[in-house]
Design a protein around this motif. Structure first.
Motif, PDB file in Angstrom:
ATOM      1  N   VAL A  59       0.938  -1.316   0.115  1.00  0.00           N
ATOM      2  CA  VAL A  59       0.082   0.008  -0.028  1.00  0.00           C
ATOM      3  C   VAL A  59       1.013   1.300   0.142  1.00  0.00           C
ATOM      4  CG1 VAL A  59      -1.766   1.313   1.221  1.00  0.00           C
ATOM      5  CG2 VAL A  59      -1.984  -1.221   1.341  1.00  0.00           C
ATOM      6  N   PHE A  60       0.598   1.951  -1.026  1.00  0.00           N
ATOM      7  CA  PHE A  60       1.409   3.301  -1.098  1.00  0.00           C
ATOM      8  C   PHE A  60       0.566   4.502  -0.712  1.00  0.00           C
ATOM      9  CE2 PHE A  60       2.249   6.933  -4.193  1.00  0.00           C
ATOM     10  CZ  PHE A  60       3.084   7.782  -3.272  1.00  0.00           C
ATOM     11  N   SER A  61       0.824   5.183   0.184  1.00  0.00           N
ATOM     12  CA  SER A  61      -0.105   6.387   0.699  1.00  0.00           C
ATOM     13  C   SER A  61       0.710   7.527   0.960  1.00  0.00           C
ATOM     14  CB  SER A  61      -0.793   6.177   1.927  1.00  0.00           C
ATOM     15  OG  SER A  61       0.130   5.723   2.936  1.00  0.00           O
ATOM     16  N   TYR A  62       0.317   8.770   0.591  1.00  0.00           N
ATOM     17  CA  TYR A  62       0.894  10.191   0.908  1.00  0.00           C
ATOM     18  C   TYR A  62      -0.051  11.066   1.408  1.00  0.00           C
ATOM     19  CZ  TYR A  62      -1.035  11.318  -3.544  1.00  0.00           C
ATOM     20  OH  TYR A  62      -1.824  11.623  -4.857  1.00  0.00           O
ATOM     21  N   GLN A  63       0.492  12.235   1.872  1.00  0.00           N
ATOM     22  CA  GLN A  63      -0.434  13.242   2.374  1.00  0.00           C
ATOM     23  C   GLN A  63       0.622  14.544   2.309  1.00  0.00           C
ATOM     24  OE1 GLN A  63      -3.681  13.239   3.632  1.00  0.00           O
ATOM     25  NE2 GLN A  63      -3.335  15.459   3.519  1.00  0.00           N
ATOM     26  N   VAL A  64      -0.079  15.558   1.968  1.00  0.00           N
ATOM     27  CA  VAL A  64       0.573  16.856   1.991  1.00  0.00           C
ATOM     28  C   VAL A  64      -0.015  17.512   3.357  1.00  0.00           C
ATOM     29  CG1 VAL A  64       0.733  19.302   0.868  1.00  0.00           C
ATOM     30  CG2 VAL A  64       0.262  17.145  -0.481  1.00  0.00           C
ATOM     31  N   ILE A  65       1.386  17.929   4.126  1.00  0.00           N
ATOM     32  CA  ILE A  65       1.137  18.298   5.528  1.00  0.00           C
ATOM     33  C   ILE A  65       1.082  19.769   5.206  1.00  0.00           C
ATOM     34  CG2 ILE A  65       2.275  18.696   7.902  1.00  0.00           C
ATOM     35  CD1 ILE A  65       3.879  15.965   7.328  1.00  0.00           C
ATOM     36  N   LYS A  66       1.778  20.622   4.625  1.00  0.00           N
ATOM     37  CA  LYS A  66       1.495  21.889   4.575  1.00  0.00           C
ATOM     38  C   LYS A  66       2.169  22.589   3.341  1.00  0.00           C
ATOM     39  CE  LYS A  66       5.986  23.518   6.608  1.00  0.00           C
ATOM     40  NZ  LYS A  66       6.510  24.235   7.860  1.00  0.00           N
ATOM     41  N   GLY A  67       1.816  23.677   2.927  1.00  0.00           N
ATOM     42  CA  GLY A  67       2.523  24.320   1.690  1.00  0.00           C
ATOM     43  C   GLY A  67       1.264  24.556   0.643  1.00  0.00           C
ATOM     44  N   GLY A  68       1.230  25.916   0.162  1.00  0.00           N
ATOM     45  CA  GLY A  68       0.118  26.292  -0.701  1.00  0.00           C
ATOM     46  C   GLY A  68      -1.192  25.813  -0.372  1.00  0.00           C
ATOM     47  N   ASN A  69      -1.969  25.174  -1.477  1.00  0.00           N
ATOM     48  CA  ASN A  69      -3.103  24.779  -1.380  1.00  0.00           C
ATOM     49  C   ASN A  69      -3.214  23.243  -0.728  1.00  0.00           C
ATOM     50  OD1 ASN A  69      -4.617  27.250  -2.095  1.00  0.00           O
ATOM     51  ND2 ASN A  69      -4.119  26.422  -4.380  1.00  0.00           N
ATOM     52  N   GLN A  70      -2.027  22.894  -0.283  1.00  0.00           N
ATOM     53  CA  GLN A  70      -1.782  21.562   0.123  1.00  0.00           C
ATOM     54  C   GLN A  70      -2.325  20.474  -0.926  1.00  0.00           C
ATOM     55  OE1 GLN A  70      -3.968  20.946   3.856  1.00  0.00           O
ATOM     56  NE2 GLN A  70      -2.373  21.975   4.882  1.00  0.00           N
ATOM     57  N   ASP A  71      -1.640  20.556  -2.133  1.00  0.00           N
ATOM     58  CA  ASP A  71      -1.729  19.625  -3.152  1.00  0.00           C
ATOM     59  C   ASP A  71      -0.367  19.393  -4.085  1.00  0.00           C
ATOM     60  OD1 ASP A  71      -1.380  22.002  -4.091  1.00  0.00           O
ATOM     61  OD2 ASP A  71      -3.069  22.303  -5.660  1.00  0.00           O
ATOM     62  N   VAL A  72      -0.458  18.131  -4.446  1.00  0.00           N
ATOM     63  CA  VAL A  72       0.681  17.724  -5.206  1.00  0.00           C
ATOM     64  C   VAL A  72       0.525  16.731  -6.216  1.00  0.00           C
ATOM     65  CG1 VAL A  72       1.476  15.780  -3.577  1.00  0.00           C
ATOM     66  CG2 VAL A  72       3.091  17.015  -4.778  1.00  0.00           C
ATOM     67  N   ASP A  73       1.302  16.623  -7.017  1.00  0.00           N
ATOM     68  CA  ASP A  73       1.148  15.522  -8.324  1.00  0.00           C
ATOM     69  C   ASP A  73       2.010  14.220  -7.735  1.00  0.00           C
ATOM     70  OD1 ASP A  73       0.078  17.427  -9.704  1.00  0.00           O
ATOM     71  OD2 ASP A  73       1.705  18.081 -11.136  1.00  0.00           O
ATOM     72  N   ALA A  74       1.452  13.112  -8.005  1.00  0.00           N
ATOM     73  CA  ALA A  74       2.034  11.781  -7.539  1.00  0.00           C
ATOM     74  C   ALA A  74       1.905  10.941  -8.708  1.00  0.00           C
ATOM     75  CB  ALA A  74       1.607  11.253  -6.302  1.00  0.00           C
ATOM     76  N   TRP A  75       2.978  10.047  -8.837  1.00  0.00           N
ATOM     77  CA  TRP A  75       2.755   8.830  -9.735  1.00  0.00           C
ATOM     78  C   TRP A  75       3.846   7.577  -9.401  1.00  0.00           C
ATOM     79  CZ3 TRP A  75       4.828  13.673 -10.863  1.00  0.00           C
ATOM     80  CH2 TRP A  75       6.261  13.783 -10.984  1.00  0.00           C
ATOM     81  N   VAL A  76       3.508   6.570  -9.600  1.00  0.00           N
ATOM     82  CA  VAL A  76       4.338   5.436  -9.313  1.00  0.00           C
ATOM     83  C   VAL A  76       4.750   4.701 -10.752  1.00  0.00           C
ATOM     84  CG1 VAL A  76       4.388   2.969  -8.100  1.00  0.00           C
ATOM     85  CG2 VAL A  76       2.859   5.036  -7.190  1.00  0.00           C
ATOM     86  N   VAL A  77       5.893   4.620 -11.014  1.00  0.00           N
ATOM     87  CA  VAL A  77       6.658   4.005 -12.110  1.00  0.00           C
ATOM     88  C   VAL A  77       7.102   2.516 -11.869  1.00  0.00           C
ATOM     89  CG1 VAL A  77       7.854   4.382 -14.104  1.00  0.00           C
ATOM     90  CG2 VAL A  77       6.994   6.201 -12.841  1.00  0.00           C
ATOM     91  N   SER A  78       6.759   1.567 -12.783  1.00  0.00           N
ATOM     92  CA  SER A  78       7.418   0.222 -12.445  1.00  0.00           C
ATOM     93  C   SER A  78       8.635   0.262 -13.019  1.00  0.00           C
ATOM     94  CB  SER A  78       6.064  -0.830 -13.034  1.00  0.00           C
ATOM     95  OG  SER A  78       6.262  -0.731 -14.399  1.00  0.00           O
ATOM     96  N   PRO A  79       9.356  -1.129 -12.950  1.00  0.00           N
ATOM     97  CA  PRO A  79      10.566  -1.289 -13.231  1.00  0.00           C
ATOM     98  C   PRO A  79      10.764  -1.059 -14.739  1.00  0.00           C
ATOM     99  CG  PRO A  79      10.341  -2.882 -11.544  1.00  0.00           C
ATOM    100  CD  PRO A  79       8.889  -2.217 -11.893  1.00  0.00           C
ATOM    101  N   ASN A  80       9.769  -1.469 -15.422  1.00  0.00           N
ATOM    102  CA  ASN A  80       9.761  -1.488 -17.042  1.00  0.00           C
ATOM    103  C   ASN A  80       9.220  -0.237 -17.622  1.00  0.00           C
ATOM    104  OD1 ASN A  80       6.864  -1.513 -16.380  1.00  0.00           O
ATOM    105  ND2 ASN A  80       6.607  -3.581 -17.395  1.00  0.00           N
TER     106      ASN A  80
END
Length: 227
Positions: A59-80
């Motif tokens: 399970v991959f989880s994330y949370q923006v704690i502070k900064g701006g509008n508390q938003d961020v881009d996130a992505w996961v890339v496999s080995p290939n």
């Protein structure tokens, strides 16, 4: 008798853990996953690589704690190079995946922000934790004793305690930063209002003073003439 003793042992271990009597146990318990808090500058992106052996869901989880509008881009890339997960401008999210053997990249982007940097927390942990015997290196299937079963139950309970404490710490950190930002805005707005009130007060006094000031008529001086 053994059942009562085991139950008392469970309660004692949970009580000691909650009081923070054994902080090293709490830190070592979460060794099956990865957790990190970092700062992401504006107009930047950052990627973290984690090696998986396969055969287990994570399970991959994330949370923006502070900064701006508390938003961020996130992505996961496999080995290939395949993108397994991608979201833009989100405060936080959770993604469950079955990793194959190899190196996976977990990336965060803040390119859309021009002035504000972000503080981000993310966590990668197995969906189903291993037993204490497996974590100790004993992967041979065998029948567990009553004490080993009790220890595993305590182990799983401690994982739940760690996750709840992590969630509470995140919520507390987010709430603290929101409160500090609100307090800062209220402080400066109060200063602006104070200056406005002072300016209005001085202006009213000046205007009232002009109402009660008598204007004396100009007196013409006699012109001296030479004879």
């Amino acid at each position: 008798m053994n059942t009562v003793l085991i139950e008392k042992m469970k309660m004692l271990v949970v009580f000691m853990f909650i009081l923070g009597f054994n902080s090293n146990f709490a830190q070592g318990y979460y060794s099956g996953g990865v957790a990190l808090t970092f700062e992401l500058e504006d107009k930047e992106k950052s990627c973290f690589t984690e090696t998986f052996l396969g055969g287990k869901r994570y399970v991959f989880s994330y949370q923006v704690i502070k900064g701006g509008n508390q938003d961020v881009d996130a992505w996961v890339v496999s080995p290939n190079g395949k993108i397994l997960y991608k979201e833009q401008r989100k405060e936080g999210d959770e993604f469950t995946f079955d990793p194959s053997k190899g190196d996976f990249q977990f990336c965060f982007g803040n390119q859309f922000s021009t002035i504000s940097h972000k503080t981000i927390f993310f966590d990668i942990s197995p969906e189903d934790p291993d037993s204490l015997a497996v974590e100790a290196g004993d992967k041979t299937p065998r029948v567990q004793t009553l004490t080993e079963n009790a220890c595993d139950e305590i182990h799983y309970a401690m994982r739940g305690v760690v996750e709840h404490q992590r969630d509470y710490r995140l919520k507390e950190a987010i709430g603290r930063h929101v409160a500090e930002g609100l307090n800062n805005r209220v402080f400066w707005w109060s200063i602006v209002q104070a200056f406005i009130l002072l300016a209005i007060g001085f202006g009213q006094v000046f205007i009232l003073k002009t109402f009660f000031t008598e204007k004396l008529p100009a007196q013409n001086k006699p012109v001296e003439t030479s004879t």
